[in-house]
Design a protein around this motif. Structure first.
Motif, PDB file in Angstrom:
ATOM      1  N   ILE A  14     -23.566  35.290 -21.339  1.00  0.00           N
ATOM      2  CA  ILE A  14     -22.230  35.866 -21.146  1.00  0.00           C
ATOM      3  C   ILE A  14     -21.170  34.944 -21.750  1.00  0.00           C
ATOM      4  CG2 ILE A  14     -20.504  36.444 -19.382  1.00  0.00           C
ATOM      5  CD1 ILE A  14     -22.925  37.521 -17.714  1.00  0.00           C
ATOM      6  N   ILE A  17     -21.111  35.588 -25.368  1.00  0.00           N
ATOM      7  CA  ILE A  17     -20.458  36.863 -25.674  1.00  0.00           C
ATOM      8  C   ILE A  17     -18.946  36.685 -25.681  1.00  0.00           C
ATOM      9  CG2 ILE A  17     -19.995  39.191 -24.798  1.00  0.00           C
ATOM     10  CD1 ILE A  17     -22.987  39.174 -23.822  1.00  0.00           C
ATOM     11  N   ILE A  18     -18.420  36.016 -24.685  1.00  0.00           N
ATOM     12  CA  ILE A  18     -16.970  35.771 -24.621  1.00  0.00           C
ATOM     13  C   ILE A  18     -16.534  34.965 -25.841  1.00  0.00           C
ATOM     14  CG2 ILE A  18     -15.133  34.584 -23.344  1.00  0.00           C
ATOM     15  CD1 ILE A  18     -16.788  35.315 -20.767  1.00  0.00           C
ATOM     16  N   VAL A  21     -16.505  37.218 -28.904  1.00  0.00           N
ATOM     17  CA  VAL A  21     -15.304  38.060 -28.959  1.00  0.00           C
ATOM     18  C   VAL A  21     -14.120  37.228 -29.437  1.00  0.00           C
ATOM     19  CG1 VAL A  21     -13.644  39.376 -27.579  1.00  0.00           C
ATOM     20  CG2 VAL A  21     -16.093  39.707 -27.205  1.00  0.00           C
ATOM     21  N   LEU A  39     -10.118  38.681 -18.878  1.00  0.00           N
ATOM     22  CA  LEU A  39     -11.376  38.360 -18.220  1.00  0.00           C
ATOM     23  C   LEU A  39     -11.179  38.299 -16.703  1.00  0.00           C
ATOM     24  CD1 LEU A  39     -14.340  37.443 -18.214  1.00  0.00           C
ATOM     25  CD2 LEU A  39     -13.511  35.107 -18.596  1.00  0.00           C
ATOM     26  N   TYR A 116     -21.330  44.456 -21.184  1.00  0.00           N
ATOM     27  CA  TYR A 116     -20.625  45.072 -22.317  1.00  0.00           C
ATOM     28  C   TYR A 116     -19.136  45.238 -21.993  1.00  0.00           C
ATOM     29  CZ  TYR A 116     -18.752  48.212 -25.699  1.00  0.00           C
ATOM     30  OH  TYR A 116     -17.930  48.746 -26.649  1.00  0.00           O
ATOM     31  N   GLY A 119     -17.126  42.053 -22.210  1.00  0.00           N
ATOM     32  CA  GLY A 119     -16.775  41.730 -23.594  1.00  0.00           C
ATOM     33  C   GLY A 119     -15.653  42.617 -24.116  1.00  0.00           C
ATOM     34  N   GLU A 120     -15.726  43.893 -23.793  1.00  0.00           N
ATOM     35  CA  GLU A 120     -14.692  44.843 -24.228  1.00  0.00           C
ATOM     36  C   GLU A 120     -13.340  44.508 -23.599  1.00  0.00           C
ATOM     37  OE1 GLU A 120     -14.780  49.565 -24.885  1.00  0.00           O
ATOM     38  OE2 GLU A 120     -15.078  48.935 -22.800  1.00  0.00           O
ATOM     39  N   ALA A 123     -11.853  41.596 -25.376  1.00  0.00           N
ATOM     40  CA  ALA A 123     -11.369  42.005 -26.703  1.00  0.00           C
ATOM     41  C   ALA A 123     -10.062  42.786 -26.605  1.00  0.00           C
ATOM     42  CB  ALA A 123     -12.431  42.845 -27.415  1.00  0.00           C
ATOM     43  N   GLU A 141     -13.779  42.571 -34.146  1.00  0.00           N
ATOM     44  CA  GLU A 141     -14.115  42.738 -32.734  1.00  0.00           C
ATOM     45  C   GLU A 141     -14.875  44.050 -32.516  1.00  0.00           C
ATOM     46  OE1 GLU A 141     -10.551  40.679 -30.221  1.00  0.00           O
ATOM     47  OE2 GLU A 141     -10.015  42.366 -31.515  1.00  0.00           O
ATOM     48  N   LEU A 145     -18.504  44.329 -30.868  1.00  0.00           N
ATOM     49  CA  LEU A 145     -18.757  45.157 -29.687  1.00  0.00           C
ATOM     50  C   LEU A 145     -19.795  46.242 -29.970  1.00  0.00           C
ATOM     51  CD1 LEU A 145     -15.129  45.491 -28.292  1.00  0.00           C
ATOM     52  CD2 LEU A 145     -17.023  44.187 -27.280  1.00  0.00           C
ATOM     53  N   LEU A 148     -23.075  44.541 -29.893  1.00  0.00           N
ATOM     54  CA  LEU A 148     -23.368  44.182 -28.510  1.00  0.00           C
ATOM     55  C   LEU A 148     -23.917  45.393 -27.756  1.00  0.00           C
ATOM     56  CD1 LEU A 148     -23.222  42.144 -26.151  1.00  0.00           C
ATOM     57  CD2 LEU A 148     -20.844  42.859 -25.823  1.00  0.00           C
TER      58      LEU A 148
END
Length: 155
Positions: A14, A17-18, A21, A39, A116, A119-120, A123, A141, A145, A148
């Motif tokens: 995770i 992932i951050i 992004v 976040l 997911y 992450g969205e 973004a 981005e 995504l 991802l």
């Protein structure tokens, strides 16, 4: 399924992932601040959306509070550099999520959706232009995504 072990294995993914992004965004100071707020807002609302999912609860607790009381957080030991972050390697790591959650059924699907959407949310928190008020998700981005979502098996 050992929830704690699963959470501990997911936290570094995770984090990547951050970071992915952020790299896709070309993050600056205002973007980083906006993304951190995005976040935090997502994590604040997630418990009501993922009720009964012990994996998601464990991730949220770890990210917001550093794990259980007396338990070390799973923050990286080494400082990271977005410039050195390879997004293809991030996707290889994301692929491990499917193995980690293979036997978890609906809880696993919800957990992948949570990952997911996290992450969205990061973004969408910052856009281009002055003070991040422009386009919310740029092409890089959107590509990140999309990959991802595919790697998580959500498309």
């Amino acid at each position: 399924m050992d929830v704690d072990s699963t959470v501990h294995a997911l936290i570094p993914i995770i984090q990547q992932i951050i970071q992915g992004v952020m790299k896709s965004n070309g993050v600056g100071l205002f973007s980083a601040i906006s993304m951190a707020k995005g976040l935090a807002d997502f994590l604040k609302d997630a418990p009501t959306r993922f009720v009964g999912n012990d994996i998601v609860s464990g991730i949220i607790k770890n990210v917001l509070h550093g794990g259980a009381e007396g338990e070390p957080s799973h923050a990286p030991d080494e400082p990271y550099s977005l410039a050195n972050l390879d997004l293809d390697v991030v996707m290889v790591e994301v692929g491990k999520v499917n193995d980690l959650l293979a036997s978890t059924g609906e809880v696993g699907r919800q957990t992948k959706t949570f990952i997911y959407e996290l992450g969205e949310a990061v973004a969408k928190a910052s856009g281009s232009g002055l003070f991040g008020r422009g386009e919310k998700i740029n092409a890089q981005e959107a590509d990140f995504l999309s990959k991802l979502k595919t790697v998580l098996g959500l498309s």
